[in-house]
Design a protein around this motif. Structure first.
Motif, mmCIF file in Angstrom:
data_model
loop_
_atom_site.group_PDB
_atom_site.id
_atom_site.type_symbol
_atom_site.label_atom_id
_atom_site.label_comp_id
_atom_site.label_asym_id
_atom_site.label_seq_id
_atom_site.Cartn_x
_atom_site.Cartn_y
_atom_site.Cartn_z
ATOM 1 N N LYS A 158 1.014 -4.473 -15.285
ATOM 2 C CA LYS A 158 -0.376 -4.058 -15.081
ATOM 3 C C LYS A 158 -0.460 -3.024 -13.958
ATOM 4 O O LYS A 158 -1.195 -2.031 -14.075
ATOM 5 C CB LYS A 158 -1.213 -5.300 -14.760
ATOM 6 C CG LYS A 158 -2.684 -5.067 -14.614
ATOM 7 C CD LYS A 158 -3.464 -6.388 -14.632
ATOM 8 C CE LYS A 158 -2.999 -7.358 -13.562
ATOM 9 N NZ LYS A 158 -3.846 -8.583 -13.512
ATOM 10 N N VAL B 196 0.878 0.461 -15.262
ATOM 11 C CA VAL B 196 -0.068 1.119 -16.161
ATOM 12 C C VAL B 196 -1.272 1.638 -15.374
ATOM 13 O O VAL B 196 -1.745 2.754 -15.604
ATOM 14 C CB VAL B 196 -0.514 0.160 -17.278
ATOM 15 C CG1 VAL B 196 -1.607 0.786 -18.137
ATOM 16 C CG2 VAL B 196 0.674 -0.218 -18.152
ATOM 17 N N TRP B 197 -1.752 0.867 -14.425
ATOM 18 C CA TRP B 197 -2.893 1.273 -13.599
ATOM 19 C C TRP B 197 -2.558 2.521 -12.782
ATOM 20 O O TRP B 197 -3.337 3.471 -12.729
ATOM 21 C CB TRP B 197 -3.287 0.116 -12.708
ATOM 22 C CG TRP B 197 -4.384 0.353 -11.701
ATOM 23 C CD1 TRP B 197 -4.338 0.065 -10.377
ATOM 24 C CD2 TRP B 197 -5.709 0.869 -11.930
ATOM 25 N NE1 TRP B 197 -5.519 0.376 -9.764
ATOM 26 C CE2 TRP B 197 -6.392 0.869 -10.697
ATOM 27 C CE3 TRP B 197 -6.371 1.334 -13.062
ATOM 28 C CZ2 TRP B 197 -7.700 1.321 -10.556
ATOM 29 C CZ3 TRP B 197 -7.685 1.791 -12.925
ATOM 30 C CH2 TRP B 197 -8.334 1.776 -11.701
ATOM 31 N N PHE C 148 -2.117 5.508 -15.161
ATOM 32 C CA PHE C 148 -3.421 5.891 -15.699
ATOM 33 C C PHE C 148 -4.171 6.772 -14.709
ATOM 34 O O PHE C 148 -4.720 7.825 -15.079
ATOM 35 C CB PHE C 148 -4.262 4.654 -16.039
ATOM 36 C CG PHE C 148 -5.706 4.981 -16.261
ATOM 37 C CD1 PHE C 148 -6.124 5.571 -17.444
ATOM 38 C CD2 PHE C 148 -6.652 4.748 -15.269
ATOM 39 C CE1 PHE C 148 -7.451 5.913 -17.644
ATOM 40 C CE2 PHE C 148 -7.986 5.088 -15.460
ATOM 41 C CZ PHE C 148 -8.382 5.666 -16.648
ATOM 42 N N LYS C 149 -4.217 6.366 -13.446
ATOM 43 C CA LYS C 149 -4.976 7.138 -12.450
ATOM 44 C C LYS C 149 -4.365 8.521 -12.238
ATOM 45 O O LYS C 149 -5.095 9.510 -12.086
ATOM 46 C CB LYS C 149 -5.062 6.366 -11.135
ATOM 47 C CG LYS C 149 -5.982 5.161 -11.216
ATOM 48 C CD LYS C 149 -6.340 4.594 -9.850
ATOM 49 C CE LYS C 149 -5.167 3.885 -9.208
ATOM 50 N NZ LYS C 149 -5.563 3.248 -7.924
ATOM 51 N N ILE D 224 -12.478 -0.452 -17.358
ATOM 52 C CA ILE D 224 -11.064 -0.093 -17.511
ATOM 53 C C ILE D 224 -10.153 -1.318 -17.560
ATOM 54 O O ILE D 224 -9.044 -1.250 -18.108
ATOM 55 C CB ILE D 224 -10.624 0.852 -16.363
ATOM 56 C CG1 ILE D 224 -9.318 1.575 -16.712
ATOM 57 C CG2 ILE D 224 -10.469 0.100 -15.056
ATOM 58 C CD1 ILE D 224 -9.408 2.508 -17.878
ATOM 59 N N ILE E 224 -6.346 -1.417 -19.344
ATOM 60 C CA ILE E 224 -5.094 -1.521 -18.581
ATOM 61 C C ILE E 224 -4.325 -2.772 -18.979
ATOM 62 O O ILE E 224 -3.116 -2.723 -19.242
ATOM 63 C CB ILE E 224 -5.387 -1.538 -17.062
ATOM 64 C CG1 ILE E 224 -6.089 -0.241 -16.625
ATOM 65 C CG2 ILE E 224 -4.103 -1.769 -16.271
ATOM 66 C CD1 ILE E 224 -5.312 1.020 -16.869
ATOM 67 N N THR E 225 -4.997 -3.898 -19.044
ATOM 68 C CA THR E 225 -4.306 -5.157 -19.349
ATOM 69 C C THR E 225 -3.828 -5.205 -20.803
ATOM 70 O O THR E 225 -2.810 -5.826 -21.101
ATOM 71 C CB THR E 225 -5.208 -6.366 -19.045
ATOM 72 O OG1 THR E 225 -6.473 -6.202 -19.722
ATOM 73 C CG2 THR E 225 -5.475 -6.488 -17.549
ATOM 74 N N THR F 175 -10.937 8.255 -20.694
ATOM 75 C CA THR F 175 -10.042 7.121 -20.453
ATOM 76 C C THR F 175 -8.926 7.085 -21.487
ATOM 77 O O THR F 175 -7.740 6.993 -21.143
ATOM 78 C CB THR F 175 -10.829 5.802 -20.493
ATOM 79 O OG1 THR F 175 -11.689 5.739 -19.352
ATOM 80 C CG2 THR F 175 -9.882 4.597 -20.487
ATOM 81 N N VAL G 128 -4.830 7.686 -21.062
ATOM 82 C CA VAL G 128 -3.836 6.693 -21.497
ATOM 83 C C VAL G 128 -2.848 7.345 -22.459
ATOM 84 O O VAL G 128 -1.626 7.155 -22.350
ATOM 85 C CB VAL G 128 -4.523 5.487 -22.161
ATOM 86 C CG1 VAL G 128 -3.488 4.564 -22.796
ATOM 87 C CG2 VAL G 128 -5.362 4.721 -21.147
#
Length: 271
Positions: free
Chosen positions: A60, A63-64, A67-68, A89, A93-94, A138, A142
């Motif tokens: 997690k 990915v977070w 992503f940012k 979000i 993410i999860t 978003t 991703v």
């Protein structure tokens, strides 16, 4: 008095080695060269160790972070971290991290009227929200980092009207068959569904309905984003009912099999 044998040069050695048949004195030259340079041949004969491939553990936190970074590159702005956006979000993410906390996310829809939904990681994502509150940016963020790192589940994205335009450009039965093969298999993200026009190509075709039906039959994961019905912001049941009106009742029933449903809440970030 014995004379010291003169060693041939590396260039002459390599040149002699290109011949299949050699004179005895030429063979002697090669043998002498290899004896004097045995350390070179021993070193060259040792296979180079293969670089250790470190398996990336998809978490997690990873990915977070990615992503940012991707969001900043894609939009030119930092992701705004406020309660609404963080709740929006969290299920994204999860989900891509395959983290069990996905099932507890506030904005993951678990009930539609009398229908109890069953979220799971084998389904795709259907993201519903108001205009401009980050659905598209978003998903494209991703897409970009997952494509770049070839993370499990990476996908390609298209706007719904792009898929219509591409279909309208097909000219033969073979090219149309190839079109449905291209967009009916593999993971795919379709942005802004329900708003595309009916395709015109030797007749009228509701191309997004055709694609979704083929993807359902092929059991491939799909990601889509859409808005609430015009004039009905925040009404998730009505937004999904619009699917039945737009694409047919049979596809409405299938969306619950195909998708985890996520609501993006909060005001528009468009100026």
């Amino acid at each position: 008095m014995e004379t010291t044998k003169k060693l041939i040069s590396r260039r002459e050695y390599e040149w002699l080695k290109t011949f299949e048949k050699l004179e005895p004195h030429e063979i002697a030259k090669i043998d002498e060269y290899e004896k004097k340079n045995i350390h070179v041949f021993v070193k060259a004969s040792k296979p180079k160790p293969k670089p250790e491939v470190k398996k990336v553990v998809i978490t997690k936190a990873l990915v977070w972070r990615k992503f940012k970074e991707s969001f900043k590159i894609h939009t030119g702005n930092d992701f705004i971290e406020i309660p609404d956006t963080l709740k929006n979000i969290a299920p994204i993410i999860t989900y891509f991290a395959k983290d069990p906390s996905f099932y507890k996310c506030d904005n993951l829809v678990k009930q539609i009227g009398p229908i109890s939904l069953k979220p799971n990681f084998k389904k795709g994502l259907l993201i519903v929200g108001d205009y401009g509150n980050g659905k598209t940016s978003t998903m494209y963020a991703v897409q970009k980092f997952m494509q770049y790192y070839r993370m499990p589940g990476w996908f390609k994205g298209y706007k719904s009207h792009e898929l219509v335009t591409i279909f309208e450009g097909t000219e033969t039965p073979e090219s149309r068959k190839e079109y449905f093969k291209r967009f009916g298999e593999h993971r795919l993200y379709i942005d802004d569904v329900k708003k595309e026009k009916i395709a015109s190509n030797f007749g009228k075709v509701d191309i997004i309905r055709e694609i979704l039906e083929k993807r359902y039959d092929n059991k491939v994961v799909t990601y889509i984003t859409c808005n609430y019905r015009e004039g009905e912001p925040g009404n998730i049941e009505d937004a999904l009912a619009e699917f039945g009106e737009r694409y047919g009742g049979h596809l409405y029933d299938r969306i619950f099999e195909m998708f985890n449903i996520i609501e993006f809440k909060g005001k528009s970030f468009r100026v």
